[in-house]
Design an enzyme around this catalytic site. Sequence first.
Site, PDB file in Angstrom:
ATOM      1  N   GLY A 135       0.827  -1.206   0.000  1.00  0.00           N
ATOM      2  CA  GLY A 135       0.000   0.000   0.000  1.00  0.00           C
ATOM      3  C   GLY A 135       0.851   1.241   0.000  1.00  0.00           C
ATOM      4  N   GLY A 180       1.728   5.570   4.454  1.00  0.00           N
ATOM      5  CA  GLY A 180       0.711   6.107   5.356  1.00  0.00           C
ATOM      6  C   GLY A 180      -0.614   5.391   5.297  1.00  0.00           C
ATOM      7  N   GLY A 187      -1.252   2.557   6.492  1.00  0.00           N
ATOM      8  CA  GLY A 187      -1.498   1.802   7.713  1.00  0.00           C
ATOM      9  C   GLY A 187      -0.883   0.415   7.746  1.00  0.00           C
ATOM     10  N   HIS A 193      -5.234  34.470  -9.934  1.00  0.00           N
ATOM     11  CA  HIS A 193      -4.800  33.117 -10.271  1.00  0.00           C
ATOM     12  C   HIS A 193      -5.769  32.072  -9.692  1.00  0.00           C
ATOM     13  CE1 HIS A 193      -1.635  29.987 -10.989  1.00  0.00           C
ATOM     14  NE2 HIS A 193      -2.320  29.383 -10.018  1.00  0.00           N
ATOM     15  N   GLU A 194      -6.012  32.178  -8.402  1.00  0.00           N
ATOM     16  CA  GLU A 194      -6.902  31.192  -7.772  1.00  0.00           C
ATOM     17  C   GLU A 194      -8.329  31.333  -8.275  1.00  0.00           C
ATOM     18  OE1 GLU A 194      -5.655  28.736  -6.316  1.00  0.00           O
ATOM     19  OE2 GLU A 194      -3.651  29.607  -6.115  1.00  0.00           O
ATOM     20  N   HIS A 200      -8.678  29.444 -11.491  1.00  0.00           N
ATOM     21  CA  HIS A 200      -8.914  28.003 -11.285  1.00  0.00           C
ATOM     22  C   HIS A 200     -10.391  27.759 -10.960  1.00  0.00           C
ATOM     23  CE1 HIS A 200      -4.860  26.475 -11.292  1.00  0.00           C
ATOM     24  NE2 HIS A 200      -4.460  27.221 -10.288  1.00  0.00           N
ATOM     25  N   ASP A 225       1.323  24.124 -11.555  1.00  0.00           N
ATOM     26  CA  ASP A 225       0.099  23.769 -12.286  1.00  0.00           C
ATOM     27  C   ASP A 225       0.445  23.149 -13.633  1.00  0.00           C
ATOM     28  OD1 ASP A 225      -1.302  24.902 -10.258  1.00  0.00           O
ATOM     29  OD2 ASP A 225      -1.704  26.791 -11.291  1.00  0.00           O
TER      30      ASP A 225
END
Length: 607
Positions: free
Chosen positions: A206, A209, A211, A427-428, A431, A503
Amino acid sequence: MKNINSFLQAFLIVISLFLVISIIFNFLTQKEVKTQILTLKEFKEIIENQSSAIEKIVVFPQKINVFTKEKIFELPKDQNSSFYDLISLLNIEKEKFSSIPTDFREPQNISLILNIILNLLPFVILFWILWSLSKQTQKGSMQIFSFGKSGIKVYNPNDPNKITFKDVANLQEAKEELMEVVDFLKNPEKFLNIGAKIPRGVLLVGPPGSGKTYLARATAAEAGVPFFYISGSEFVELFVGIGASRVRDAFAIAKKNQPCILFIDEIDAIGKLRGVGLIGSHEEREQTLNQILVEMDGFEKETKVVVLAATNRPDVLDPALLRPGRFDRKIVLDLPDIKAREEILKIHLRDKKVGKINLKEVALRTPGFSGADLANLCNEAAILAARRNKEFIEQKELLEAIDKVILGPERKTKVFSKKEKEVAAYHEAGHAIVAHYLPHSNRVEKISIISRGRAGGYTLKVPKEERNFYFKKEFLDEIASTLGGYAAEKLIFSDVSTGPHNDLEIATELAKQVVTRFGMSEKLGPISLTRQQKEFFLTSDYSEKTAELIDEEVKSIINQALERANKVLELKIDKLHKVAKVLIKKEVIERKQFERLVEDKKGSLNI
Ligand code: ADP
Ligand code: MG
Ligand code: ZN
């Protein structure tokens, strides 16, 4: 290299300590040199003529010390003759020394002991230094003092803080599979008597993180057996043969303590395909791997040791590891889906104080988070709440902790200029607007221009639902909204900053996957064209001509996506301004407010 350096370091420390100790020792012994040995005649003279200068006389069984201010005189004496015999023998008048304090001692033994101690001290210190160094090195990277020692760690099954299956959220199938291991370890005779084949090695696969280590520990606790832990990366040593001897040691310890679980973490560090890799290092790895195989093959039928191993790179494992009798069972742990994320959050908030929270929302906003990320999130939220002197963790802290886990801590120290803030806002907003108006892209959940880590801001988009497969048009819309920031900067400022370079990487990577992995390109058709990276070598299954075609296709996907992003922004430039202005003022916009600002429904432009 590191090993050699640390070895040198240790060597120098030891040498310099030796010097210091010998100087001290010299100093101590020099004091004794200052004492002057007397003959009987000289002794008599001193007592008779310098009695006023004498501070005291100390009588030992084998010597008499006469202390003056400047010097110590010593008269060797026979153990059996007494001081007074000597005085009368020498004809010294009693009055001469009656005023001198005289001490009678038996400290010959004490001084002998002192002598021994002083003699041994340097060795004791040396030994102590070596010992503490070797202890330190077991923790660090330098293992020169632990040749042949596995450095194995053990978790006690009776630890009150142990984790069991009920502390593991989700992962139902994995737990069921491991239940078999638990049953066997709890009651091995039952299985052995009936002649059942016992699970020997189980490989947990996996992403980081997910598990693996956690679940392995829980398995041991569930069975109530000791858990021996060793990490593959610790086996890889500079010197050939050490890894193998550590493997032998680890297996020997496990066998001595059966029933138990032996866990080999990061087995890919040793279990890599034999014959590839750096020259020199692979010989060591090969020996280590061979030793593991030998040990596992050498298990008796009634050996009650189950070996669990974990890796996030099953593709590089040597197939020999996966043969019957070795790691012949594989359990795959996936990243948690939305429901599992909620459960994991619940588990990690169990022992924390929480106020009014909505874990569904947190789970919704954390696609792609691993169990470790979620555990980390809960901890960050608690820290935030504590810093605010709150008694409980509330939703606010949880949501802020998401940002922190994704992007690192807020950058308080770096102040952004007005212009930079404006660029970041457009910019944001770019998006967000593109994502909102295209029909197949993810929904905008939050926009922020609070700078964190390396990012100037970010737009959090989440899929409507999490699925196991996605359509091409979804990829294309996602690429377009990823390029929305770049498009907005160009549209508003007629220029681009360095901001969107990340990006561009993401968009390009996505486009590449569309073409090569998912076979969604018209020109190339439905074939998989992935290049496999094996260590340093790129092995490609296709010609240079195909490579060129791939490049062309990727470029064309990117260009088309950029064009669509531009079109959306040009059509909805009023909304872009609106959102950007609010962002500049408030820095953060949540989904509801965003939807109010843009008014139009999601996906209302079909471009
Ligand atoms: P891996 O070994 O796969 O890299 P770990 O086992 O170290 O990951 O997991 C890291 C942490 O994530 C664990 O200590 C635990 O707190 C948390 N975690 C992971 N998966 C789960 C789960 N299913 N339920 C609860 N906690 C989990
Ligand atoms: Mg791990
Ligand atoms: Zn961006």
